[in-house]
Design a protein around this motif. Structure first.
Motif, PDB file in Angstrom:
ATOM      1  N   GLY A   1      19.790 -23.860 -76.129  1.00  0.00           N
ATOM      2  CA  GLY A   1      19.744 -25.118 -76.855  1.00  0.00           C
ATOM      3  C   GLY A   1      19.938 -24.891 -78.339  1.00  0.00           C
ATOM      4  O   GLY A   1      20.141 -23.765 -78.785  1.00  0.00           O
ATOM      5  N   LYS A   2      19.873 -25.977 -79.095  1.00  0.00           N
ATOM      6  CA  LYS A   2      20.106 -25.892 -80.552  1.00  0.00           C
ATOM      7  C   LYS A   2      19.048 -25.021 -81.234  1.00  0.00           C
ATOM      8  O   LYS A   2      19.363 -24.270 -82.151  1.00  0.00           O
ATOM      9  N   LYS A   3      17.803 -25.120 -80.811  1.00  0.00           N
ATOM     10  CA  LYS A   3      16.735 -24.369 -81.460  1.00  0.00           C
ATOM     11  C   LYS A   3      16.912 -22.868 -81.252  1.00  0.00           C
ATOM     12  O   LYS A   3      16.764 -22.079 -82.186  1.00  0.00           O
ATOM     13  N   THR A   4      17.213 -22.485 -80.014  1.00  0.00           N
ATOM     14  CA  THR A   4      17.432 -21.065 -79.719  1.00  0.00           C
ATOM     15  C   THR A   4      18.666 -20.580 -80.469  1.00  0.00           C
ATOM     16  O   THR A   4      18.679 -19.475 -81.019  1.00  0.00           O
ATOM     17  N   ALA A   5      19.712 -21.415 -80.485  1.00  0.00           N
ATOM     18  CA  ALA A   5      20.948 -21.039 -81.179  1.00  0.00           C
ATOM     19  C   ALA A   5      20.669 -20.762 -82.655  1.00  0.00           C
ATOM     20  O   ALA A   5      21.174 -19.786 -83.224  1.00  0.00           O
ATOM     21  N   LEU A   6      19.848 -21.606 -83.265  1.00  0.00           N
ATOM     22  CA  LEU A   6      19.505 -21.407 -84.677  1.00  0.00           C
ATOM     23  C   LEU A   6      18.725 -20.101 -84.863  1.00  0.00           C
ATOM     24  O   LEU A   6      18.975 -19.349 -85.803  1.00  0.00           O
ATOM     25  N   ARG A   7      17.801 -19.823 -83.925  1.00  0.00           N
ATOM     26  CA  ARG A   7      17.027 -18.588 -83.999  1.00  0.00           C
ATOM     27  C   ARG A   7      17.961 -17.372 -83.920  1.00  0.00           C
ATOM     28  O   ARG A   7      17.821 -16.405 -84.672  1.00  0.00           O
ATOM     29  N   LEU A   8      18.947 -17.447 -83.016  1.00  0.00           N
ATOM     30  CA  LEU A   8      19.888 -16.330 -82.863  1.00  0.00           C
ATOM     31  C   LEU A   8      20.747 -16.177 -84.122  1.00  0.00           C
ATOM     32  O   LEU A   8      20.982 -15.065 -84.598  1.00  0.00           O
ATOM     33  N   ALA A   9      21.211 -17.312 -84.666  1.00  0.00           N
ATOM     34  CA  ALA A   9      22.049 -17.263 -85.870  1.00  0.00           C
ATOM     35  C   ALA A   9      21.276 -16.648 -87.033  1.00  0.00           C
ATOM     36  O   ALA A   9      21.792 -15.779 -87.747  1.00  0.00           O
ATOM     37  N   LEU A  10      20.016 -17.077 -87.212  1.00  0.00           N
ATOM     38  CA  LEU A  10      19.206 -16.541 -88.312  1.00  0.00           C
ATOM     39  C   LEU A  10      18.921 -15.053 -88.106  1.00  0.00           C
ATOM     40  O   LEU A  10      18.861 -14.288 -89.064  1.00  0.00           O
ATOM     41  N   HIS A  11      18.765 -14.670 -86.831  1.00  0.00           N
ATOM     42  CA  HIS A  11      18.569 -13.242 -86.537  1.00  0.00           C
ATOM     43  C   HIS A  11      19.785 -12.438 -87.002  1.00  0.00           C
ATOM     44  O   HIS A  11      19.650 -11.412 -87.653  1.00  0.00           O
ATOM     45  N   LEU A  12      20.974 -12.951 -86.681  1.00  0.00           N
ATOM     46  CA  LEU A  12      22.200 -12.248 -87.089  1.00  0.00           C
ATOM     47  C   LEU A  12      22.312 -12.173 -88.603  1.00  0.00           C
ATOM     48  O   LEU A  12      22.765 -11.171 -89.160  1.00  0.00           O
ATOM     49  N   LEU A  13      21.881 -13.228 -89.291  1.00  0.00           N
ATOM     50  CA  LEU A  13      21.952 -13.237 -90.760  1.00  0.00           C
ATOM     51  C   LEU A  13      21.023 -12.191 -91.372  1.00  0.00           C
ATOM     52  O   LEU A  13      21.329 -11.623 -92.415  1.00  0.00           O
ATOM     53  N   LYS A  14      19.896 -11.935 -90.692  1.00  0.00           N
ATOM     54  CA  LYS A  14      18.943 -10.947 -91.217  1.00  0.00           C
ATOM     55  C   LYS A  14      19.414  -9.519 -90.961  1.00  0.00           C
ATOM     56  O   LYS A  14      19.007  -8.595 -91.650  1.00  0.00           O
ATOM     57  N   GLN A  15      20.243  -9.335 -89.914  1.00  0.00           N
ATOM     58  CA  GLN A  15      20.736  -8.006 -89.579  1.00  0.00           C
ATOM     59  C   GLN A  15      21.902  -7.634 -90.484  1.00  0.00           C
ATOM     60  O   GLN A  15      22.490  -8.477 -91.147  1.00  0.00           O
ATOM     61  N   ASN A  16      22.236  -6.365 -90.415  1.00  0.00           N
ATOM     62  CA  ASN A  16      23.429  -5.849 -91.084  1.00  0.00           C
ATOM     63  C   ASN A  16      24.675  -6.584 -90.558  1.00  0.00           C
ATOM     64  O   ASN A  16      24.727  -6.946 -89.381  1.00  0.00           O
ATOM     65  N   GLY A  17      25.660  -6.788 -91.420  1.00  0.00           N
ATOM     66  CA  GLY A  17      26.884  -7.489 -91.014  1.00  0.00           C
ATOM     67  C   GLY A  17      27.607  -6.838 -89.849  1.00  0.00           C
ATOM     68  O   GLY A  17      28.301  -7.505 -89.081  1.00  0.00           O
ATOM     69  N   ALA A  18      27.416  -5.525 -89.686  1.00  0.00           N
ATOM     70  CA  ALA A  18      28.100  -4.791 -88.617  1.00  0.00           C
ATOM     71  C   ALA A  18      27.675  -5.271 -87.231  1.00  0.00           C
ATOM     72  O   ALA A  18      28.461  -5.215 -86.276  1.00  0.00           O
ATOM     73  N   VAL A  19      26.431  -5.760 -87.108  1.00  0.00           N
ATOM     74  CA  VAL A  19      25.932  -6.232 -85.813  1.00  0.00           C
ATOM     75  C   VAL A  19      26.733  -7.444 -85.353  1.00  0.00           C
ATOM     76  O   VAL A  19      27.198  -7.509 -84.212  1.00  0.00           O
ATOM     77  N   THR A  20      26.919  -8.404 -86.263  1.00  0.00           N
ATOM     78  CA  THR A  20      27.685  -9.609 -85.941  1.00  0.00           C
ATOM     79  C   THR A  20      29.139  -9.249 -85.643  1.00  0.00           C
ATOM     80  O   THR A  20      29.745  -9.780 -84.705  1.00  0.00           O
TER      81      THR A  20
END
Lengths: 202, 202
Positions: free
Chosen positions: A22-41
């Motif tokens: 859902g939208k909430k989980t999607a936002l959590r995943l997006a924010l997780h990617l933003l906190k990680q190194n760019g290489a992960v994304t």
């Protein structure tokens, strides 16, 4: 949700297209990617794109494969007289994990489902029939889900296979190993009595 | 799991790096993408890459923004004497959804957590202090989670803010609206009694 950024809104929209997200989980995943190194994304995006663009299917059994023919179809240790018909690659993995089956597979790519607009012609049924006419196969095991759609597909396949000389079987339905009689639903319990196995069988 | 294809194995590995997604769910998502049109995967990969590479943060409150300063900080309708300190953008969205708050925000980007190696210097605390020295802010509302890490951060911030002339408050902790006393945990219930609100307050 009113996102403060079009970029994050787009990402959330695309992620939430995935089933069960859902939208909430999607936002959590997006924010997780933003906190990680760019290489992960980058690695994630590349793996998804490459998978979608370069994936191959085995020309014989239609399982996912990196080569023209999958490792199971190529193996000499496999019993080539047995073919197990399944819905998709997840079922192949599940059956392989049991270590109880040494035959080949045939991946239909779905089950007949009028509601979702999937008819027999959408599935890899013709290629199963042509595999059978080659003569090496003696038994076809139908290993489809015990749902309305799975049963419909099993019924359709057994009708189509009636004229061929192969034996057609289906995986047993009954109470799960470790399951208690008391908590088993009526339909399953009833079926397990009707299709009981004779211990004194010779 | 023994995957028949390196491509799908890579995709599953990368997807399952996301929080809360295991190998089985990752495989389900990968197979879903394979069944969809290629454009779906392409849009997803592009949205993720663009978000990670092009995202901006508001120079004032560190909220995610497409511009140098976010729409909340730019708005003239906002009460510029109030600043609500939150952990991340999700909390901003949650508070905005209540329609009860008209002040500004300050996004710390996390909370103090010695276990995860996050100290005060990893958070946007210095920029909060320098915002306060500008003199426009009268009250700082600490809206951090009621966890050990959140409370530690609130305590640290209240100590740092002691010498400034701003009022420091924290959001109320008590029984949730609609919650029954019987099912509220002891700590919350105890706190709700200690921090009771005087009805006859003038």
């Amino acid at each position: 949700m009113n996102f403060p950024s079009k970029l994050i809104e787009d990402a959330v929209t695309e992620i939430s297209r995935l089933p069960g997200i859902g939208k909430k989980t999607a936002l959590r995943l997006a924010l997780h990617l933003l906190k990680q190194n760019g290489a992960v994304t980058e690695a994630l995006a590349l793996a998804l794109t490459r998978m979608r663009e370069e994936i191959n299917y085995c020309k014989t059994c239609h399982n996912i494969s990196d080569h023209e023919e999958c490792s199971i179809c190529q193996s000499h240790r496999r019993d080539r007289s047995l073919v197990c018909v399944v819905e998709d690659i997840r079922d192949v993995l599940a059956i392989e994990n049991t270590n109880q089956y040494q035959g080949l597979y045939h991946v239909l790519g779905g089950v007949i489902s009028p509601i979702q607009g999937i008819g027999p012609e959408e599935l890899k049924i013709e290629s199963l029939l042509s595999r059978i006419t080659e003569g090496e196969i003696r038994e076809v095991i139908l290993a489809l889900s015990a749902t309305m759609e799975g049963d419909t597909t099993s019924f359709y396949l057994s009708k189509r296979l009636k004229d061929s000389k192969v034996k057609v079987s289906t995986i047993a339905r009954g109470i799960p190993v470790g399951g208690e009689l008391e908590f088993t639903d009526e339909v399953t319990l009833g079926r397990s009595i009707l299709t009981r196995i004779n211990y004194s069988q010779d």
